[in-house]
Scaffold this motif. Structure first.
Motif, PDB file in Angstrom:
ATOM      1  N   TYR A  68      83.946 -15.026 -42.789  1.00 10.00           N
ATOM      2  CA  TYR A  68      83.833 -13.973 -41.772  1.00 10.00           C
ATOM      3  C   TYR A  68      83.963 -12.614 -42.433  1.00 10.00           C
ATOM      4  O   TYR A  68      84.780 -12.472 -43.334  1.00 10.00           O
ATOM      5  CB  TYR A  68      84.970 -14.131 -40.750  1.00 10.00           C
ATOM      6  N   PRO A  69      83.271 -11.620 -42.087  1.00 11.07           N
ATOM      7  CA  PRO A  69      82.265 -11.513 -41.041  1.00 11.07           C
ATOM      8  C   PRO A  69      80.843 -11.523 -41.589  1.00 11.07           C
ATOM      9  O   PRO A  69      80.002 -10.766 -41.136  1.00 11.07           O
ATOM     10  CB  PRO A  69      82.594 -10.161 -40.411  1.00 11.07           C
ATOM     11  N   SER A  70      80.557 -12.354 -42.549  1.00 14.32           N
ATOM     12  CA  SER A  70      79.249 -12.286 -43.184  1.00 14.32           C
ATOM     13  C   SER A  70      78.135 -12.968 -42.403  1.00 14.32           C
ATOM     14  O   SER A  70      77.012 -13.044 -42.882  1.00 14.32           O
ATOM     15  CB  SER A  70      79.321 -12.834 -44.619  1.00 14.32           C
ATOM     16  N   GLY A  71      78.408 -13.434 -41.205  1.00 11.14           N
ATOM     17  CA  GLY A  71      77.355 -13.968 -40.351  1.00 11.14           C
ATOM     18  C   GLY A  71      76.527 -12.833 -39.762  1.00 11.14           C
ATOM     19  O   GLY A  71      76.743 -11.656 -40.059  1.00 11.14           O
ATOM     20  N   LEU A  72      75.578 -13.191 -38.926  1.00 11.94           N
ATOM     21  CA  LEU A  72      74.705 -12.182 -38.328  1.00 11.94           C
ATOM     22  C   LEU A  72      74.411 -12.547 -36.880  1.00 11.94           C
ATOM     23  O   LEU A  72      74.182 -13.713 -36.557  1.00 11.94           O
ATOM     24  CB  LEU A  72      73.399 -12.087 -39.126  1.00 11.94           C
ATOM     25  N   CYS A  73      74.413 -11.544 -36.024  1.00 15.77           N
ATOM     26  CA  CYS A  73      74.128 -11.726 -34.603  1.00 15.77           C
ATOM     27  C   CYS A  73      72.653 -12.035 -34.365  1.00 15.77           C
ATOM     28  O   CYS A  73      71.790 -11.708 -35.182  1.00 15.77           O
ATOM     29  CB  CYS A  73      74.489 -10.453 -33.826  1.00 15.77           C
ATOM     30  N   ALA A  74      72.361 -12.629 -33.222  1.00 13.97           N
ATOM     31  CA  ALA A  74      70.994 -13.014 -32.863  1.00 13.97           C
ATOM     32  C   ALA A  74      70.058 -11.815 -32.804  1.00 13.97           C
ATOM     33  O   ALA A  74      68.925 -11.870 -33.296  1.00 13.97           O
ATOM     34  CB  ALA A  74      71.003 -13.724 -31.510  1.00 13.97           C
ATOM     35  N   GLU A  75      70.527 -10.719 -32.200  1.00 16.60           N
ATOM     36  CA  GLU A  75      69.679  -9.545 -32.031  1.00 16.60           C
ATOM     37  C   GLU A  75      69.253  -8.964 -33.372  1.00 16.60           C
ATOM     38  O   GLU A  75      68.098  -8.621 -33.578  1.00 16.60           O
ATOM     39  CB  GLU A  75      70.413  -8.471 -31.209  1.00 16.60           C
ATOM     40  N   ARG A  76      70.200  -8.865 -34.301  1.00 16.28           N
ATOM     41  CA  ARG A  76      69.866  -8.322 -35.623  1.00 16.28           C
ATOM     42  C   ARG A  76      69.045  -9.307 -36.443  1.00 16.28           C
ATOM     43  O   ARG A  76      68.172  -8.898 -37.205  1.00 16.28           O
ATOM     44  CB  ARG A  76      71.134  -7.896 -36.368  1.00 16.28           C
ATOM     45  N   TYR A  81      64.014  -9.513 -38.885  1.00 16.83           N
ATOM     46  CA  TYR A  81      62.856 -10.348 -39.214  1.00 16.83           C
ATOM     47  C   TYR A  81      61.571  -9.627 -38.802  1.00 16.83           C
ATOM     48  O   TYR A  81      60.604  -9.586 -39.566  1.00 16.83           O
ATOM     49  CB  TYR A  81      62.947 -11.706 -38.516  1.00 16.83           C
ATOM     50  N   ALA A  82      61.585  -9.060 -37.607  1.00 16.29           N
ATOM     51  CA  ALA A  82      60.409  -8.317 -37.127  1.00 16.29           C
ATOM     52  C   ALA A  82      60.104  -7.146 -38.058  1.00 16.29           C
ATOM     53  O   ALA A  82      58.951  -6.930 -38.436  1.00 16.29           O
ATOM     54  CB  ALA A  82      60.630  -7.825 -35.699  1.00 16.29           C
ATOM     55  N   GLY A  83      61.123  -6.400 -38.438  1.00 14.65           N
ATOM     56  CA  GLY A  83      60.922  -5.251 -39.323  1.00 14.65           C
ATOM     57  C   GLY A  83      60.424  -5.648 -40.698  1.00 14.65           C
ATOM     58  O   GLY A  83      59.604  -4.946 -41.290  1.00 14.65           O
ATOM     59  N   CYS A 115      74.797  -4.415 -33.110  1.00 13.38           N
ATOM     60  CA  CYS A 115      73.416  -4.696 -32.686  1.00 13.38           C
ATOM     61  C   CYS A 115      72.818  -3.505 -31.952  1.00 13.38           C
ATOM     62  O   CYS A 115      71.639  -3.185 -32.131  1.00 13.38           O
ATOM     63  CB  CYS A 115      73.368  -5.946 -31.821  1.00 13.38           C
ATOM     64  N   ARG A 116      73.615  -2.835 -31.154  1.00 13.30           N
ATOM     65  CA  ARG A 116      73.118  -1.639 -30.462  1.00 13.30           C
ATOM     66  C   ARG A 116      72.655  -0.600 -31.470  1.00 13.30           C
ATOM     67  O   ARG A 116      71.608   0.020 -31.313  1.00 13.30           O
ATOM     68  CB  ARG A 116      74.201  -1.061 -29.548  1.00 13.30           C
ATOM     69  N   GLN A 117      73.431  -0.410 -32.527  1.00 11.13           N
ATOM     70  CA  GLN A 117      73.049   0.570 -33.547  1.00 11.13           C
ATOM     71  C   GLN A 117      71.766   0.142 -34.246  1.00 11.13           C
ATOM     72  O   GLN A 117      70.895   0.967 -34.516  1.00 11.13           O
ATOM     73  CB  GLN A 117      74.183   0.754 -34.560  1.00 11.13           C
ATOM     74  N   ALA A 118      71.622  -1.154 -34.537  1.00 15.25           N
ATOM     75  CA  ALA A 118      70.406  -1.640 -35.200  1.00 15.25           C
ATOM     76  C   ALA A 118      69.187  -1.469 -34.295  1.00 15.25           C
ATOM     77  O   ALA A 118      68.121  -1.028 -34.746  1.00 15.25           O
ATOM     78  CB  ALA A 118      70.572  -3.110 -35.592  1.00 15.25           C
TER      79      ALA A 118
END
Length: 160
Positions: A68-76, A81-83, A115-118
């Motif tokens: 922790y916290p090296s995981g990643l949220c779904a939104e990011r 990936y899209a970027g 995620c909001r910031q990303a």
């Protein structure tokens, strides 16, 4: 001293079926992504699906790690990936669904602060708002026409 007031306007739908079919389909893609989440520690599964202006739908799920916290949220996961794979495409909308393993999740779950910031970064980059729909595993859905409704005082590159 001067006070400012910040207001956000969101739409709340009692259930997914109240939304247009294309948004229901995007949320269904978020459900699929949510079911593929790797969350052995939090047991909180999140899925995100993004519709790009080229018609592509990109899915992402939260990916946890024992370090922790090296995981990643779904939104990011989805937005990065899209970027990386469609750098010139604009993000039209994002659907997010979350589910806890040990209890029913009926409250709409918004993106976390990171995620909001990303998402904000991509909204500013493309000079176009991103519609965001979010929900729990079922029940009501909240729509924000822009990330700025969820993070009104954006930190952007203009401050750097």
């Amino acid at each position: 001293m001067k006070k400012i007031q910040i207001q956000s306007e969101l739409e709340v739908y009692d259930e997914l079926s109240e939304l247009p079919q294309d948004i229901q389909n995007l949320m269904q893609a978020a459900f699929v992504a949510r079911d593929n989440a790797y969350a052995p520690y939090s047991h909180f599964h999140v899925g995100a699906a993004i519709l790009l202006d080229n018609g592509e739908i990109i899915k992402g799920s939260n990916q946890e790690n024992a370090a922790y916290p090296s995981g990643l949220c779904a939104e990011r996961t989805a937005i990065y990936y899209a970027g990386a794979n469609f750098p010139d495409a604009k993000i039209i909308m994002m659907a997010i669904s979350a589910r806890a393993k040990n209890k029913e999740t009926l409250t709409p779950i918004p993106p976390c602060g990171s995620c909001r910031q990303a998402i904000a970064e991509y909204e500013v980059k493309q000079k176009q708002p991103i519609a965001i729909y979010f929900m729990g595993e079922r029940g009501s859905v909240i729509k924000s026409d822009s990330l700025q409704n969820l993070l009104p005082l954006l930190f952007t590159q203009e401050y750097l």
